[in-house]
Design an enzyme around this catalytic site. Structure first.
Site: not given
Ligand code: ADP
Length: 397
Positions: A90, A179, A385, A7, A240
């Site tokens: 990923r 996601h 994940e 990743n 955010r």
């Protein structure tokens, strides 16, 4: 079969080595500060973590260091690099082309390069990571697993923004969703826990961390998700803003004289829990102060809880029903206060929440949180994940 998961971020590279026969993680770690100075943290179950300060000029050097440690006589878990059967990458964004995980080839790399304009933060490091692996392990097959691909079956009326249609056709501006690997993993796990086929279930999965997204999974297919063109959309997050009236942005430019870059910084890095509370983007700090009576901290949390609640209701409507709600990721897995507030007053929807169990649950546990007579089940599920990426990679090679 041993599979290495990579990743790659702009200045970091995370790795995990799986033994697929046992499902065990043999080693994992993080190279960070790539291009600045450099450090590797290498972990093996049952051993102390190994940390080495080492200069990484680029991702090639970081990856070479990972391979050195994985095959090291004392710190390693492999006799040689040849034991690695495949590498799984990923990748945040697969554009409209990659609707499934796929083997890495030149065509894929060219396509990902062609869409970096819509994925400027995560695209370039993922490509660099793939190229570094190909250089170092030219004979090992590689797969890419895309966060966006779980959303390839969202209907057009949910992914097209009501802007002039050419913006979609010519500039690829649409909802992509993010996601996806996490939502895919926890929805499958939820079906397993319920002892029912995923294809018979309507599930809302809430991935709530620093970045948060909520997905409606109907009969195993994602039919809508809260994030959009970028991971900026949807509910309030750590820093955010999530969805806001679009005209706030030009207003900030015209009235406050902010540049487009400054506006982007405001909505990405200075908003959310941090912006409203004025204290922190970390929900633990905000919750502690909120429960001490701090108004702005409680307000920041209330905005978040209200956002999650509204998405659950909206997605129940979109799916014409609801069988389960799943909480996952840093906040979803570890914060009983959030789960309790979101699931309160949801009896109309069929949710009966066992708050005693919720509060007494050890952090990070996978468990059911609804009462026995609850028509809609509530679960907390630890996401994985990397395991999902390893499984896809094994299937492809
Ligand atoms: P990212 O989007 O960066 O992957 P994570 O999924 O790691 O984020 O989630 C980070 C968030 O999870 C932070 O707001 C943090 O406060 C929260 N979190 C992590 N661990 C705990 C914990 N033990 N209790 C409560 N909140 C936690």
């Amino acid at each position: 079969m041993k599979i290495l998961i990579i990743n790659a971020g702009s200045s970091s590279l995370k790795y995990q080595l799986f033994d697929m026969a046992s499902g065990e993680v043999l080693a994992k770690g993080l190279c960070d500060r790539i291009g600045i100075d450099g450090r590797i943290t290498h972990k093996r179950p049952g051993h102390e973590n190994y940390v080495e300060e080492i200069s990484f000029k680029n991702h090639d050097e970081a990856l070479a260091c990972v391979i050195r440690l994985l095959t090291d006589e004392n710190l390693g878990v492999l006799k040689s690099i040849d034991e690695i059967s495949a590498v799984g990458h990923r990748v945040a964004h697969g554009g409209e082309k990659y609707t499934k995980s796929a083997l890495v080839d030149d065509e894929m790399i060219r396509y990902l390069e062609s869409i970096v304009n819509i994925n400027p933060l995560h695209g370039p490091p993922a490509i660099v990571g793939m190229k570094a692996c190909r250089k170092l392990m030219p004979n090992v097959k590689m797969a890419a697993v895309f966060d966006t691909s779980f959303y390839s079956e969202i209907p057009d009326y949910a992914y097209i923004y009501p802007l002039p249609y050419e913006f979609y056709k010519e500039h690829k501006i649409r909802k992509y969703g993010f996601h996806g690997t996490s939502h895919r993993y926890v929805s499958a796990k939820c079906a397993e826990l319920m002892g029912k086929p995923l294809k018979d279930l309507k599930i809302v999965t809430c991935h709530l961390g620093n970045g948060s997204s909520i997905t409606a999974v109907k009969n195993g297919v994602a039919i809508d998700t809260s994030m959009g063109f970028t991971p900026q959309g949807g509910i309030e997050m750590g820093t955010r803003s999530g969805n806001i009236d679009p005209s706030v942005l030009p207003y900030l430019e015209k009235e406050l004289g902010l540049s487009a870059d400054e506006v982007e910084t405001v909505i990405n890095k200075k908003s959310g829990l941090l912006g409203v509370s004025g204290l922190s983007s970390d929900s633990r700090n905000v919750t502690d102060q909120a429960l001490e009576g701090d108004y702005r901290c409680m307000l920041a949390l209330n905005i978040q809880f209200y956002g999650v609640k509204k998405y659950i209701g909206a997605y129940a409507a979109a799916m014409n029903g609801l069988d389960a709600v799943v909480f996952t990721a840093g906040i979803g897995e570890n914060d009983p206060y959030l789960r309790s507030r979101v699931c309160a007053d949801m009896e109309y929807l069929g949710i009966r929440f066992d708050d005693e169990k919720n509060k007494s649950l050890p952090k990070g546990t996978t468990a059911e949180l609804s009462t026995k007579d609850s028509r809609v089940k509530v679960f907390v599920i630890a996401t994985d994940e990397e395991y999902m990426i390893a499984q896809d990679t094994a299937a492809l090679v």
